[in-house]
Design a protein around this motif. Structure first.
Motif, PDB file in Angstrom:
ATOM      1  N   HIS A  50       0.862  -1.165   0.000  1.00  0.00           N
ATOM      2  CA  HIS A  50       0.000   0.000   0.000  1.00  0.00           C
ATOM      3  C   HIS A  50       0.900   1.217   0.000  1.00  0.00           C
ATOM      4  CE1 HIS A  50      -4.201   1.653   0.889  1.00  0.00           C
ATOM      5  NE2 HIS A  50      -4.165   1.118  -0.288  1.00  0.00           N
ATOM      6  N   TYR A  56      -3.070  -1.515   5.005  1.00  0.00           N
ATOM      7  CA  TYR A  56      -3.843  -2.089   3.911  1.00  0.00           C
ATOM      8  C   TYR A  56      -5.182  -2.634   4.391  1.00  0.00           C
ATOM      9  CZ  TYR A  56      -4.153  -4.100  -0.759  1.00  0.00           C
ATOM     10  OH  TYR A  56      -4.513  -4.400  -2.047  1.00  0.00           O
ATOM     11  N   ASP A  59      -8.620  -0.476   0.004  1.00  0.00           N
ATOM     12  CA  ASP A  59      -7.744  -0.368  -1.156  1.00  0.00           C
ATOM     13  C   ASP A  59      -7.738   1.060  -1.712  1.00  0.00           C
ATOM     14  OD1 ASP A  59      -5.959  -1.227  -3.041  1.00  0.00           O
ATOM     15  OD2 ASP A  59      -7.292  -2.672  -3.973  1.00  0.00           O
ATOM     16  N   ASN A 163     -12.467  -2.995  -2.153  1.00  0.00           N
ATOM     17  CA  ASN A 163     -11.908  -4.338  -2.007  1.00  0.00           C
ATOM     18  C   ASN A 163     -12.956  -5.375  -1.611  1.00  0.00           C
ATOM     19  OD1 ASN A 163     -12.070  -3.034   0.467  1.00  0.00           O
ATOM     20  ND2 ASN A 163     -10.325  -4.095   1.344  1.00  0.00           N
ATOM     21  N   CYS A 180     -12.850   4.097  -1.157  1.00  0.00           N
ATOM     22  CA  CYS A 180     -11.430   3.888  -1.424  1.00  0.00           C
ATOM     23  C   CYS A 180     -10.658   5.081  -0.860  1.00  0.00           C
ATOM     24  CB  CYS A 180     -11.164   3.703  -2.918  1.00  0.00           C
ATOM     25  SG  CYS A 180     -11.758   5.048  -3.986  1.00  0.00           S
TER      26      CYS A 180
END
Length: 190
Positions: A50, A56, A59, A163, A180
């Motif tokens: 990331h 992480y 995403d 994600n 995101c």
């Protein structure tokens, strides 16, 4: 212990069941330890998973060059050098015309300058692609590379993050949830 005694112990350890099991146990621990060490992420490799300042969990937003670096208005920048890029990932000059690494205009096969491409805010690209109305809501800050990095949530009235996990409130307002994430590198030293 005499030299003869040490030799006798070494021979016994090498030929006994207990000595064999000790060697097998050592080998198993060695392999397990090597796997554990091999699975650790070296500090310099952390951005491969990331980016600095963000673990992480959610995403990155879709970005033409990979890592979701943006300018103060939400438009894409190349992560490595902070230069503006268009939706195709080409460097652009202030007028929007695509340029090469040295800033020379890109041309077609006949030498004519290429037409400017589109340059869309990163959060809006995510919203268009995944079908929601984009909102760049709240942010949080981290020290990365000696400068303050502003991490920004791309929010919407969504139930899932990019994600596929359940969407969280994060720093979104008015009942919106994080879809995101993006980041903006400031010039403020830390």
């Amino acid at each position: 212990m005499s030299d003869g005694g040490r030799i006798a112990d070494a021979v016994a350890a090498a030929s006994s069941r207990r000595g064999f099991l000790a060697r097998v146990g050592t080998a198993v621990l060695g392999v397990a330890g090597a796997r554990t060490v091999g699975s650790l992420v070296a500090p310099g490799d952390a951005e491969a998973y990331h980016f600095c300042g963000h673990i992480y969990t959610t995403d990155s937003c879709p970005h033409p060059t990979g890592l979701p670096r943006i300018d103060a208005h939400g438009f894409p920048l190349k992560a490595a050098d902070g230069r503006p890029v268009d939706d195709l990932g080409r460097y652009v000059e202030p007028s929007g015309a695509p340029v090469d690494d040295e800033g020379r205009p890109l041309t077609d096969a006949d030498g004519a300058p290429l037409e400017p491409g589109t340059r869309t805010r990163v959060c809006h690209v995510a919203a268009d692609r995944y079908g929601f109305k984009a909102h760049r809501d709240g942010a949080w800050y981290r020290c990365c590379g000696g400068h303050v990095r502003k991490l920004v949530d791309c929010c919407g009235y969504v139930h899932k993050r990019i994600n596929g996990d359940a969407a969280l409130t994060g720093y979104c307002y008015h009942g919106r949830r994080v879809f995101c994430v993006m980041y903006y590198d400031t010039r403020v030293k830390c």
